[in-house]
Design a protein around this motif. Structure first.
Motif, PDB file in Angstrom:
ATOM      1  N   ASP A   1     -50.764 -26.790  10.742  1.00 31.38           N
ATOM      2  CA  ASP A   1     -51.469 -25.508  10.771  1.00 31.38           C
ATOM      3  C   ASP A   1     -50.594 -24.376  11.310  1.00 31.38           C
ATOM      4  N   SER A   2     -49.700 -24.702  12.256  1.00 31.62           N
ATOM      5  CA  SER A   2     -48.878 -23.684  12.916  1.00 31.62           C
ATOM      6  C   SER A   2     -47.502 -24.244  13.231  1.00 31.62           C
ATOM      7  N   VAL A   3     -46.567 -23.339  13.496  1.00 33.44           N
ATOM      8  CA  VAL A   3     -45.191 -23.720  13.828  1.00 33.44           C
ATOM      9  C   VAL A   3     -44.748 -22.945  15.069  1.00 33.44           C
ATOM     10  N   VAL A   4     -44.150 -23.650  16.021  1.00 35.49           N
ATOM     11  CA  VAL A   4     -43.512 -23.028  17.182  1.00 35.49           C
ATOM     12  C   VAL A   4     -42.029 -23.370  17.129  1.00 35.49           C
ATOM     13  N   LEU A   5     -41.198 -22.358  17.039  1.00 34.84           N
ATOM     14  CA  LEU A   5     -39.754 -22.561  16.934  1.00 34.84           C
ATOM     15  C   LEU A   5     -39.135 -22.568  18.329  1.00 34.84           C
ATOM     16  N   ALA A   6     -38.886 -23.756  18.860  1.00 29.25           N
ATOM     17  CA  ALA A   6     -38.187 -23.898  20.151  1.00 29.25           C
ATOM     18  C   ALA A   6     -36.714 -24.127  19.844  1.00 29.25           C
ATOM     19  N   THR A   7     -36.152 -23.156  19.151  1.00 31.36           N
ATOM     20  CA  THR A   7     -34.810 -23.302  18.574  1.00 31.36           C
ATOM     21  C   THR A   7     -33.721 -22.576  19.351  1.00 31.36           C
ATOM     22  N   GLY A   8     -34.013 -22.230  20.604  1.00 26.85           N
ATOM     23  CA  GLY A   8     -32.984 -21.718  21.480  1.00 26.85           C
ATOM     24  C   GLY A   8     -32.833 -20.208  21.481  1.00 26.85           C
ATOM     25  N   TYR A   9     -31.830 -19.782  22.219  1.00 23.88           N
ATOM     26  CA  TYR A   9     -31.562 -18.363  22.440  1.00 23.88           C
ATOM     27  C   TYR A   9     -30.076 -18.081  22.241  1.00 23.88           C
ATOM     28  N   ARG A  10     -29.741 -16.807  22.222  1.00 23.38           N
ATOM     29  CA  ARG A  10     -28.341 -16.430  22.098  1.00 23.38           C
ATOM     30  C   ARG A  10     -28.098 -15.099  22.825  1.00 23.38           C
ATOM     31  N   SER A  11     -26.841 -14.841  23.072  1.00 24.59           N
ATOM     32  CA  SER A  11     -26.425 -13.578  23.685  1.00 24.59           C
ATOM     33  C   SER A  11     -26.497 -12.469  22.644  1.00 24.59           C
ATOM     34  N   ASN A  12     -26.783 -11.243  23.103  1.00 21.57           N
ATOM     35  CA  ASN A  12     -26.791 -10.092  22.179  1.00 21.57           C
ATOM     36  C   ASN A  12     -25.589  -9.173  22.390  1.00 21.57           C
ATOM     37  N   VAL A  13     -24.639  -9.604  23.220  1.00 21.16           N
ATOM     38  CA  VAL A  13     -23.494  -8.764  23.570  1.00 21.16           C
ATOM     39  C   VAL A  13     -22.690  -8.291  22.359  1.00 21.16           C
ATOM     40  N   PRO A  14     -22.430  -9.136  21.348  1.00 22.36           N
ATOM     41  CA  PRO A  14     -21.621  -8.671  20.210  1.00 22.36           C
ATOM     42  C   PRO A  14     -22.208  -7.465  19.483  1.00 22.36           C
ATOM     43  N   TYR A  15     -23.513  -7.220  19.635  1.00 26.35           N
ATOM     44  CA  TYR A  15     -24.142  -6.103  18.936  1.00 26.35           C
ATOM     45  C   TYR A  15     -23.773  -4.752  19.536  1.00 26.35           C
ATOM     46  N   TRP A  16     -23.362  -4.732  20.820  1.00 22.55           N
ATOM     47  CA  TRP A  16     -23.147  -3.433  21.460  1.00 22.55           C
ATOM     48  C   TRP A  16     -21.818  -3.292  22.201  1.00 22.55           C
ATOM     49  N   LEU A  17     -21.222  -4.387  22.638  1.00 28.15           N
ATOM     50  CA  LEU A  17     -19.960  -4.287  23.378  1.00 28.15           C
ATOM     51  C   LEU A  17     -18.779  -4.290  22.411  1.00 28.15           C
ATOM     52  N   GLN A  18     -18.035  -3.205  22.405  1.00 33.51           N
ATOM     53  CA  GLN A  18     -16.879  -3.078  21.514  1.00 33.51           C
ATOM     54  C   GLN A  18     -15.633  -3.585  22.240  1.00 33.51           C
ATOM     55  N   GLU A  19     -15.526  -4.902  22.280  1.00 30.55           N
ATOM     56  CA  GLU A  19     -14.437  -5.565  22.980  1.00 30.55           C
ATOM     57  C   GLU A  19     -14.284  -6.947  22.369  1.00 30.55           C
ATOM     58  N   THR A  20     -13.063  -7.371  22.068  1.00 27.60           N
ATOM     59  CA  THR A  20     -12.881  -8.613  21.311  1.00 27.60           C
ATOM     60  C   THR A  20     -12.034  -9.662  22.022  1.00 27.60           C
ATOM     61  N   GLU A  21     -11.470  -9.349  23.169  1.00 31.59           N
ATOM     62  CA  GLU A  21     -10.609 -10.318  23.851  1.00 31.59           C
ATOM     63  C   GLU A  21     -11.384 -11.181  24.848  1.00 31.59           C
ATOM     64  N   PHE A  22     -12.165 -10.543  25.695  1.00 26.97           N
ATOM     65  CA  PHE A  22     -12.872 -11.258  26.756  1.00 26.97           C
ATOM     66  C   PHE A  22     -14.105 -11.987  26.235  1.00 26.97           C
ATOM     67  N   PHE A  23     -14.913 -11.298  25.444  1.00 22.86           N
ATOM     68  CA  PHE A  23     -16.113 -11.902  24.868  1.00 22.86           C
ATOM     69  C   PHE A  23     -15.800 -12.448  23.477  1.00 22.86           C
ATOM     70  N   ALA A  24     -16.184 -13.703  23.237  1.00 21.34           N
ATOM     71  CA  ALA A  24     -15.988 -14.318  21.934  1.00 21.34           C
ATOM     72  C   ALA A  24     -17.055 -13.839  20.949  1.00 21.34           C
ATOM     73  N   LYS A  25     -16.930 -14.250  19.698  1.00 22.16           N
ATOM     74  CA  LYS A  25     -17.869 -13.826  18.666  1.00 22.16           C
ATOM     75  C   LYS A  25     -19.287 -14.324  18.932  1.00 22.16           C
ATOM     76  N   ASN A  26     -19.404 -15.435  19.674  1.00 20.97           N
ATOM     77  CA  ASN A  26     -20.737 -15.969  19.976  1.00 20.97           C
ATOM     78  C   ASN A  26     -21.409 -15.256  21.143  1.00 20.97           C
ATOM     79  N   GLY A  27     -20.735 -14.232  21.689  1.00 21.14           N
ATOM     80  CA  GLY A  27     -21.328 -13.451  22.761  1.00 21.14           C
ATOM     81  C   GLY A  27     -21.132 -14.017  24.144  1.00 21.14           C
ATOM     82  N   PHE A  28     -20.262 -15.021  24.284  1.00 24.51           N
ATOM     83  CA  PHE A  28     -19.997 -15.609  25.590  1.00 24.51           C
ATOM     84  C   PHE A  28     -18.580 -15.276  26.032  1.00 24.51           C
ATOM     85  N   PRO A  29     -18.392 -14.981  27.335  1.00 25.97           N
ATOM     86  CA  PRO A  29     -17.084 -14.562  27.828  1.00 25.97           C
ATOM     87  C   PRO A  29     -16.185 -15.733  28.199  1.00 25.97           C
ATOM     88  N   ASN A  30     -14.908 -15.420  28.349  1.00 28.68           N
ATOM     89  CA  ASN A  30     -13.938 -16.409  28.814  1.00 28.68           C
ATOM     90  C   ASN A  30     -13.774 -16.262  30.328  1.00 28.68           C
TER      91      ASN A  30
END
Length: 416
Positions: A328-357
């Protein structure tokens, strides 16, 4: 705390110079950094896109949620939980703690400001953080300029909604677990819970407790551990054992003890990974499930474990084993993600997945709450970040006195 430049820039934005760091995010990570800076007398500005602190906890968690770990592992720097709180504080208690935390350290975020972009200006040697604030009648932009930027939006900023064949054809309700509150409205319904992490397990348990009929999709292997072993927190026990014996041996002991308590989870459709629970967490960031009663419901048949999904139909779902079940219904417990790549214009410290080194990047860039170590990791980040900022604060503040900085800012604004 900050100086307002008495003019708008080329784009009609209000321009604000911040003497200290700009902190993006008013969740536990951002609050912890702000509190540690406050103790050192370092000014800051906290920007929050929602209208409250800890919006994930206040608006996007289900009613029954509690802290998974004992409170001593979840408190933020410089303020302990009240003694009367239970070992595992409730959602309401944790929110009250965070509100008291913000009040204690006089943290007043700029609410309802969403970051559009953040970029380091090489010519002017500071960060430009552009935000937008919307109301029913107006839309305004602000550009904050600062020499230090703390990204504290966390690992769980956005819910992940996977592409599943036929999902758009399904006629019933489909929600992400971030929008799930209680099983009350699902009484008697057949609910498919997609995902078997802590959220998937707890939502399935809550649905069963409200007389729904949950089926939980277990597509990959997962470690299920009891939340407590012999009356002691499993996490606390693991931390104690790790002081004396190697990690792999701690994993072995935890799995042996779990087998005595829960039995063989594979008999109920839940296969364990080849790596132990702590090794898997350290190497891949995958958190084990700390069971609070869902597994007993699985053994009794009140929660049905099903394999991966092949496709959705109008009123049913086809599974990879050839079965079709009505839902009858669906609940998606499929996790979360970072939103940093959408707004931070920086490519060395933060990876494409939105997580930093790490926690520290170049040009005064910091990251708090991305270690996949929960609230304890956020607290550790906050202490390191604030100490690092504090070391150079006197030197920076002496060089950038307001009388010298304002003309420089005006030149940078005019050449932007």
């Amino acid at each position: 705390m900050c100086n307002f430049i008495g003019e708008n820039n080329f784009f009609g934005r209000r321009c604000v110079w911040v003497n200290g760091p700009v902190i993006v995010g008013a969740g536990p990570s951002g609050l912890a950094v702000a509190a540690c800076l406050r103790e050192q007398g370092i000014p800051f500005v906290v920007i929050e896109r929602s209208d409250c602190i800890a919006s994930l906890w206040q608006k996007h968690t289900y009613d029954r949620v509690k802290l998974h770990l004992p409170k001593k592992f979840c408190q933020l720097p410089r303020l302990t939980f009240p003694q009367e709180y239970p070992e595992y504080p409730s959602k309401k208690q944790f929110i009250t703690y965070l509100e008291n935390y913000a009040e204690t350290f006089d943290i007043k975020p700029h609410f309802n400001e969403c970051v559009l972009s953040a970029k380091y200006d090489e010519a002017c040697h500071f960060w430009r953080v552009v935000t937008v604030s919307k109301t029913d009648l107006t839309r305004s932009e602000t550009e904050y300029m600062c020499q230090m930027l703390v990204v504290a939006t966390g690992e769980n900023a956005e819910g992940v909604v996977p592409e599943i064949d036929g999902l758009e054809e399904f006629s019933g309700e489909v929600i992400h677990v971030r929008d799930y509150k209680s099983g009350k409205s699902y009484n008697g319904k057949k609910v498919l819970v997609v995902g078997c992490g802590n959220s998937g397990m707890e939502v399935s348990l809550d649905l069963s407790n409200h007389n729904a009929k949950p089926s939980m999709v277990v597509r990959s292997s997962v470690h299920v551990l009891p939340r407590e072993i012999m009356g002691k927190s499993t996490f606390d026990l693991a931390m104690m054992l790790m002081k004396w014996i190697p990690l792999w041996l701690v994993d072995k002991l935890l799995l042996i003890l779990t087998w005595f308590i829960l039995g063989n989870t594979q008999n109920y459709g839940i296969k364990r990974p080849s790596l132990g629970p702590l090794q898997l967490k350290n190497h891949h960031g995958k958190t084990p499930v700390l069971d609070i009663g869902a597994f007993q419901k699985i053994r009794s048949g009140d929660i049905t474990v099903v394999p991966g999904i092949k496709r959705f139909n109008r009123n049913s779902v086809d599974l990879v084993n050839g079965e079709t079940i009505d839902i009858d219904s669906v609940v998606l417990a499929t996790g979360y993600r970072s939103n940093v790549p959408y707004w931070l214009q920086e490519t060395e410290f933060f990876a494409k997945n939105g997580f930093p080194n790490g926690w520290k990047g170049k040009h005064g860039l910091y990251a708090s709450g991305f270690t996949r170590k929960g609230l304890a990791g956020a607290s550790a980040d906050a202490i390191k970040i604030s100490q690092d900022i504090g070391k150079g604060w006197k030197e920076v503040s002496n060089k950038n006195k307001n009388k010298q900085k304002v003309p420089t800012l005006r030149r940078c604004i005019s050449t932007f």
